[in-house]
Scaffold this active site. Structure first.
Site, short mmCIF file in Angstrom:
data_model
loop_
_atom_site.label_atom_id
_atom_site.label_comp_id
_atom_site.label_asym_id
_atom_site.label_seq_id
_atom_site.Cartn_x
_atom_site.Cartn_y
_atom_site.Cartn_z
N ASP A 6 2.20 -7.91 -7.20
CA ASP A 6 3.12 -7.25 -6.27
C ASP A 6 2.43 -7.16 -4.91
OD1 ASP A 6 5.33 -5.67 -5.32
OD2 ASP A 6 3.99 -3.94 -5.44
N GLY A 8 2.33 -5.82 -1.42
CA GLY A 8 2.85 -4.77 -0.54
C GLY A 8 2.25 -4.88 0.84
N ASN A 9 2.69 -4.02 1.74
CA ASN A 9 2.21 -4.07 3.12
C ASN A 9 0.73 -3.71 3.23
OD1 ASN A 9 4.64 -4.66 4.85
ND2 ASN A 9 5.42 -2.93 3.70
N ASN A 11 -1.41 -3.10 0.10
CA ASN A 11 -2.18 -3.56 -1.06
C ASN A 11 -1.45 -4.62 -1.85
OD1 ASN A 11 -4.55 -1.60 -1.12
ND2 ASN A 11 -2.84 -0.16 -1.12
N ASP A 109 10.16 -5.45 -4.11
CA ASP A 109 9.53 -4.37 -4.85
C ASP A 109 10.54 -3.31 -5.24
OD1 ASP A 109 9.91 -3.66 -2.20
OD2 ASP A 109 8.05 -2.52 -2.04
N ASP A 129 9.44 5.18 -4.23
CA ASP A 129 8.16 4.46 -4.15
C ASP A 129 7.43 4.94 -2.90
OD1 ASP A 129 6.01 2.74 -4.13
OD2 ASP A 129 7.19 0.93 -4.46
N THR A 132 3.24 2.33 1.81
CA THR A 132 3.16 2.33 3.27
C THR A 132 4.38 3.03 3.86
OG1 THR A 132 1.93 0.26 3.17
CG2 THR A 132 2.87 0.88 5.30
N THR A 184 -6.89 24.51 11.45
CA THR A 184 -6.24 23.27 11.85
C THR A 184 -6.09 22.29 10.70
OG1 THR A 184 -7.10 23.52 14.10
CG2 THR A 184 -6.35 21.32 13.45
#
Length: 256
Positions: A6, A8-9, A11, A109, A129, A132, A184
């Site tokens: 698969d 992905g952007n 991984n 995907d 999902d 990214t 913060t």
């Protein structure tokens, strides 16, 4: 053994599946500048790490949302196994009724995740999902994919916040202890992590209102395991959803 990939952007997920058993699952960084030889070496190293033999691979299937990397990894798999991969896209039977304005725009995907979730959990269904981008796919009572929502992923939000504000520090994605931060870093954790959980809860409420019924919710993706415990809706976390979906599609489309 089936080799599933698969892309992905951020991984590339690589898995080995035999029957109903996932033998291994590994991740590579998605890099458009890598050659097919480099990816081939990466794949061979993964097989070696998990004690899997190249000659045990009966076939492979690839899903990709990064077109410029798809051909490179297809070539890498061919070099490694000597066999052409199936690719999720036009011409591959999925059994999924895609009832949106332009079905060809549906990410591979997303299709794979919906196929696996629908077969394991039934409809109506929301498939989330968290990668990214955070994608939410909505399947109605008949199991048709009727649409969804896309928002920036948690890491994109964090990078935008820390990169665009000179006085805010970087942070680890640890679960906040409370909504009201006292410093913060805690304020940022609350806003990013708990904010993502509240976004999911709020979107699920609105989606169910539009559908007119309650839905099951299945969630996957690298960051999902950190966000899911903070959500008020019941969700099924399945880190292997896409690997299982790819294996299902391979078995149904494999060549004689």
């Amino acid at each position: 053994m089936i080799l599933v990939v698969d892309i992905g952007n951020s991984n590339v997920v690589v898995g080995g599946v035999e029957g109903e058993n996932i033998l291994f699952e590994a991740r590579l960084r998605t890099e458009a500048t890598k050659t097919s030889d480099e990816y081939c070496i990466d794949l061979k190293n993964i097989l070696d790490i998990y004690g899997a033999k190249t000659d045990a691979i009966e076939g492979s299937i690839i899903a990709s949302v990064v077109p410029q990397v798809l051909n490179t990894i297809q070539t890498a798999v061919m070099k490694l196994t000597g066999k052409k991969s199936l690719v999720v896209g036009p011409g591959l039977k999925t059994g999924l009724n895609i009832a949106i304005d332009n079905p060809s725009q549906t990410g591979a995907d997303l299709v794979v995740g919906c196929v696996a979730a629908l077969r394991e959990h039934g409809a109506p269904l929301i498939v989330i999902d968290m990668g990214t981008a955070t994608t939410m796919a909505v399947l109605d009572k008949s199991g048709a994919l009727i649409g969804g929502a896309i928002s920036p992923g948690v890491k994109i939000s964090m990078d935008a916040l820390t990169g665009g504000t000179a006085l805010l520090p970087g942070l680890q994605l640890d679960q906040p202890k409370r909504a009201i931060g006292r410093n913060t870093v805690d304020c940022m954790r609350s806003g990013i992590m708990m904010g993502a959980a509240c976004m999911l809860d709020g979107m699920i409420d609105r989606i169910e209102e539009e559908l007119g019924c309650k839905t099951k919710v299945v969630i996957t993706g690298g960051i999902a395991k950190f966000i899911t415990p903070m959500c008020r809706h019941e969700m099924v976390y399945d880190k292997d959803l896409l690997v299982k979906g790819l294996a299902m599609l391979y078995r149904e489309n494999k060549r004689p």
